[in-house]
Design a protein around this motif. Structure first.
Motif, PDB file in Angstrom:
ATOM      1  N   LEU A   1       0.867  -1.177   0.000  1.00 27.03           N
ATOM      2  CA  LEU A   1       0.000   0.000   0.000  1.00 27.03           C
ATOM      3  C   LEU A   1       0.898   1.219   0.000  1.00 27.03           C
ATOM      4  O   LEU A   1       1.749   1.366   0.889  1.00 27.03           O
ATOM      5  N   GLY A   2       0.737   2.091  -1.003  1.00 21.45           N
ATOM      6  CA  GLY A   2       1.657   3.228  -1.060  1.00 21.45           C
ATOM      7  C   GLY A   2       1.203   4.335  -1.978  1.00 21.45           C
ATOM      8  O   GLY A   2       0.045   4.384  -2.417  1.00 21.45           O
ATOM      9  N   VAL A   3       2.124   5.234  -2.263  1.00 20.25           N
ATOM     10  CA  VAL A   3       1.883   6.359  -3.169  1.00 20.25           C
ATOM     11  C   VAL A   3       2.608   6.091  -4.485  1.00 20.25           C
ATOM     12  O   VAL A   3       3.597   5.349  -4.529  1.00 20.25           O
ATOM     13  N   THR A   4       2.102   6.683  -5.550  1.00 22.97           N
ATOM     14  CA  THR A   4       2.686   6.494  -6.875  1.00 22.97           C
ATOM     15  C   THR A   4       2.680   7.813  -7.632  1.00 22.97           C
ATOM     16  O   THR A   4       1.812   8.662  -7.409  1.00 22.97           O
ATOM     17  N   ALA A   5       3.658   7.993  -8.503  1.00 20.76           N
ATOM     18  CA  ALA A   5       3.740   9.216  -9.302  1.00 20.76           C
ATOM     19  C   ALA A   5       4.255   8.889 -10.695  1.00 20.76           C
ATOM     20  O   ALA A   5       5.046   7.956 -10.883  1.00 20.76           O
ATOM     21  N   LYS A   6       3.788   9.656 -11.673  1.00 24.49           N
ATOM     22  CA  LYS A   6       4.202   9.496 -13.069  1.00 24.49           C
ATOM     23  C   LYS A   6       4.367  10.888 -13.667  1.00 24.49           C
ATOM     24  O   LYS A   6       3.492  11.742 -13.535  1.00 24.49           O
ATOM     25  N   TYR A   7       5.498  11.123 -14.328  1.00 26.29           N
ATOM     26  CA  TYR A   7       5.767  12.448 -14.894  1.00 26.29           C
ATOM     27  C   TYR A   7       6.310  12.306 -16.314  1.00 26.29           C
ATOM     28  O   TYR A   7       7.349  11.682 -16.537  1.00 26.29           O
ATOM     29  N   ASN A   8       5.593  12.875 -17.269  1.00 22.23           N
ATOM     30  CA  ASN A   8       6.053  12.886 -18.661  1.00 22.23           C
ATOM     31  C   ASN A   8       7.044  14.027 -18.854  1.00 22.23           C
ATOM     32  O   ASN A   8       6.692  15.194 -18.701  1.00 22.23           O
ATOM     33  N   PHE A   9       8.287  13.679 -19.192  1.00 23.77           N
ATOM     34  CA  PHE A   9       9.325  14.707 -19.310  1.00 23.77           C
ATOM     35  C   PHE A   9       9.647  15.080 -20.756  1.00 23.77           C
ATOM     36  O   PHE A   9      10.211  16.143 -21.005  1.00 23.77           O
ATOM     37  N   TYR A  10       9.294  14.217 -21.726  1.00 22.70           N
ATOM     38  CA  TYR A  10       9.574  14.554 -23.129  1.00 22.70           C
ATOM     39  C   TYR A  10       8.660  13.735 -24.024  1.00 22.70           C
ATOM     40  O   TYR A  10       8.756  12.503 -24.056  1.00 22.70           O
ATOM     41  N   ASN A  11       7.771  14.409 -24.721  1.00 28.50           N
ATOM     42  CA  ASN A  11       6.808  13.738 -25.586  1.00 28.50           C
ATOM     43  C   ASN A  11       6.123  12.605 -24.821  1.00 28.50           C
ATOM     44  O   ASN A  11       5.513  12.836 -23.796  1.00 28.50           O
ATOM     45  N   ASN A  12       6.276  11.374 -25.292  1.00 30.91           N
ATOM     46  CA  ASN A  12       5.612  10.242 -24.633  1.00 30.91           C
ATOM     47  C   ASN A  12       6.489   9.555 -23.587  1.00 30.91           C
ATOM     48  O   ASN A  12       6.067   8.569 -22.977  1.00 30.91           O
ATOM     49  N   TRP A  13       7.695  10.048 -23.351  1.00 34.55           N
ATOM     50  CA  TRP A  13       8.589   9.444 -22.370  1.00 34.55           C
ATOM     51  C   TRP A  13       8.257   9.949 -20.969  1.00 34.55           C
ATOM     52  O   TRP A  13       7.921  11.110 -20.787  1.00 34.55           O
ATOM     53  N   TYR A  14       8.401   9.068 -19.977  1.00 36.60           N
ATOM     54  CA  TYR A  14       8.057   9.441 -18.606  1.00 36.60           C
ATOM     55  C   TYR A  14       8.945   8.707 -17.602  1.00 36.60           C
ATOM     56  O   TYR A  14       9.607   7.709 -17.920  1.00 36.60           O
ATOM     57  N   VAL A  15       8.935   9.220 -16.387  1.00 36.27           N
ATOM     58  CA  VAL A  15       9.563   8.546 -15.257  1.00 36.27           C
ATOM     59  C   VAL A  15       8.481   8.281 -14.215  1.00 36.27           C
ATOM     60  O   VAL A  15       7.487   9.005 -14.128  1.00 36.27           O
ATOM     61  N   THR A  16       8.671   7.226 -13.436  1.00 29.68           N
ATOM     62  CA  THR A  16       7.725   6.887 -12.377  1.00 29.68           C
ATOM     63  C   THR A  16       8.477   6.641 -11.073  1.00 29.68           C
ATOM     64  O   THR A  16       9.676   6.330 -11.067  1.00 29.68           O
TER      65      THR A  16
END
Length: 199
Positions: free
Chosen positions: A102-117
């Motif tokens: 059970l936790g928190v999650t994050a997703k960030y798109n940094f360039y076009n369709n590329w992202y980090v999580t």
């Protein structure tokens, strides 16, 4: 001891809710509570604990959750960390942890369709460990609290489907801490590929 562990668990869960509640409030104001997702990981676990150094077993993880405004949110999941094994001529030892998370999650798109999580939080583990000497075997189960954290980089194939490569770390305990019984703490690494589907 059990009451103390439960108190820690409730505190961790409360902190996770507190961390995402401001985003929930803003999303609710704008009627943008969306991005429910399901994600599946498949890869390899890496054990380095005691006499066990095993990098050959499969790892899988299934998570469900949501992100406010597609960026930050909460998740629940289940992970099978494989089976760490150590074999000598006459003795075989092994451990099989399974965890609910059970936790928190994050997703960030940094360039076009590329992202980090990134994600992390509380886990509850059930570890079965055993030893075999010759033809004689014995095993025992242990339930404990712990934590997990991980990060990944991926690509949005479509609006709803993403692929990623990930690294996760699971802090798992075995046994009970106390004067008469020791407790083993270990970090199990997991390397995986994942697929995420957003509703």
């Amino acid at each position: 001891m059990m009451e103390h562990s439960m108190n820690k668990s409730f505190i961790a869960a409360a902190l996770a809710v507190a961390a995402v509640s401001p985003f929930a409030a803003k999303a609710d104001e704008n009627n943008q509570l969306d991005n429910f997702f399901v994600a599946g990981n498949l890869g390899q676990s890496n054990y380095r604990v005691g006499g066990i150094s095993d990098k050959t077993d499969a790892f899988y993880n299934v998570r469900f959750g949501w992100r406010w405004n597609g960026i930050v949110g909460a998740e629940i999941g289940y992970a099978d960390l494989g089976k760490g094994k150590d074999n000598t001529d006459f003795v075989s030892t092994w451990a099989k942890p399974r965890v609910a998370q059970l936790g928190v999650t994050a997703k960030y798109n940094f360039y076009n369709n590329w992202y980090v999580t990134g994600h992390g939080g509380y886990l509850r583990s059930r570890t079965t460990a055993g030893v075999t000497v010759g033809n004689v075997s014995a095993s025992e189960k242990s339930w404990n609290n712990g934590w997990y954290a991980g990060a990944g980089v991926g690509y949005d194939v479509t609006k709803n489907v993403s692929l990623a490569l990930n690294y996760d770390n699971y802090h798992v305990k075995y046994g009970r801490a106390g004067a008469s019984q020791s407790q083993l703490n270990t970090n199990i690494a997991a390397y995986s590929a994942s697929v995420e589907y957003r509703f």
